[in-house]
Design an enzyme around this catalytic site. Structure first.
Site, short mmCIF file in Angstrom:
data_model
loop_
_atom_site.label_atom_id
_atom_site.label_comp_id
_atom_site.label_asym_id
_atom_site.label_seq_id
_atom_site.Cartn_x
_atom_site.Cartn_y
_atom_site.Cartn_z
N HIS A 80 -10.93 15.44 -24.97
CA HIS A 80 -11.38 14.50 -26.01
C HIS A 80 -10.19 13.82 -26.70
O HIS A 80 -10.29 12.67 -27.12
CB HIS A 80 -12.28 15.21 -27.03
N HIS A 239 -21.12 10.82 -23.48
CA HIS A 239 -20.11 11.88 -23.65
C HIS A 239 -19.47 12.24 -22.31
O HIS A 239 -18.26 12.45 -22.23
CB HIS A 239 -20.66 13.14 -24.32
N ASP A 243 -15.58 12.18 -21.28
CA ASP A 243 -14.85 13.24 -20.57
C ASP A 243 -14.11 12.67 -19.36
O ASP A 243 -12.97 13.06 -19.07
CB ASP A 243 -15.81 14.34 -20.09
N HIS A 266 -15.70 18.55 -15.28
CA HIS A 266 -14.24 18.52 -15.36
C HIS A 266 -13.57 18.86 -14.03
O HIS A 266 -12.56 18.27 -13.67
CB HIS A 266 -13.75 19.46 -16.46
ZN LIG Z 1 -16.45 16.76 -23.51
#
Ligand SMILES: [Zn+2]
Length: 292
Positions: A80, A239, A243, A266
């Protein structure tokens, strides 16, 4: 192609807050850095004050977050902070921390973006390092995937789509943005982290998130959002797009092209960056063309 100059921040700024993982009171300081420094995290609380470059070579495996490690020094949940730096075009900066994670803020990039805007930018006398997607690149499978596509023009467009199935309280949703500092601030910066209620329970059982409540980030029960309200109907997709911006920034380059991500997290974001770096002659190709 982007010919913009590299930037750093005009002065040091501070962000105070609580760490999502440790529950500790944490101070983060953004410090100006000179040309071609890139982004480094600085664990000022550890012996020897180690620096960890915010680059994909230093990513270590984690679930549901991105962490970087050099030697024994680790920083958890860098994404973030990295999203705010990357989208606001801060190319050179040292991020000083007194803990193994940044403050969590409200689970979005808002606190970091506010601090960077407050600091202001300084233009440096060198062009930014660009990585232009020159041919299609894909990672993942039918369940989750990321595709990079050339556009033949400058700029980065990211489309993120998610679909967790009919049983999920999170409805299928999409967001697409042509990334600029303005579109980031208008459409992405405020989108918060979300977890399912059973994930929140499991995280607490592991000792994480002891000071975070459903008011601080989005928790979904089977009935919907707990004790909170969505900021936009597709806040979750926004969101996940945030990311992606943060994770892609670990390439150390300003990406150009079109990226289409479906249900990526991720780990897949990191795989995409590795694939881009190994299949593209980052920056070098362009200077060769220039010299020719
Ligand atoms: Zn995040």
């Amino acid at each position: 192609m982007s010919n913009r100059a590299q930037h750093t921040i005009a002065r040091t700024v501070t962000v105070d807050g609580i760490g999502f993982l440790t529950g500790a009171d944490i101070r983060l300081r953004f410090l100006p850095a000179c040309v071609n420094t890139g982004i480094h995290f600085h664990r000022a609380d550890l012996p020897g004050s180690p620096l960890i470059p915010a680059r994909h070579e230093f990513i270590v495996p984690r679930q549901r977050r991105t962490a970087i490690q050099r030697g024994r020094a680790v920083v958890e949940m860098v994404e973030h902070v990295m999203a705010a730096l990357s989208a606001l075009e801060v190319d050179n900066c040292v991020i000083q921390l007194d803990a193994p994670e940044p403050p969590g803020g409200d689970g979005s990039s808002q606190v970091f973006a506010d601090a960077l805007l407050h600091a202001g930018l300084v233009e440096l006398d060198c062009p930014v390092k660009t990585l232009s997607v020159s041919h299609p690149v894909a990672v993942g499978d039918a369940n989750q995937s990321i595709r990079g596509l050339p556009t033949g023009r400058g700029g980065l467009t990211i489309r993120y789509s998610l679909d967790y199935g009919a049983a999920s309280p999170i409805v299928p949703q999409v967001h697409e943005v042509e990334l600029t500092p303005a579109t980031f601030l208008n459409e992405i910066v405020f989108a918060r982290t979300f977890v399912l209620e059973q994930e929140a329970v499991a995280l607490r059982a592991q000792g994480y998130g002891c000071r975070a409540t459903a008011k601080d980030l989005l928790v979904f029960s089977p009935q919907g959002v707990v004790d909170n309200e969505l900021r936009t109907a597709n806040e979750c997709a926004r969101h996940k797009l945030l990311d992606c911006i943060g994770d892609f920034a670990l390439s150390g380059h300003c990406l150009e092209g079109r990226v289409e991500a479906h249900r990526s997290g991720h780990n897949l974001n990191a795989e995409f960056v590795q694939r881009l770096m190994s299949t593209h002659d980052a920056g070098i190709l362009r200077s060769r063309h220039k010299a020719a």
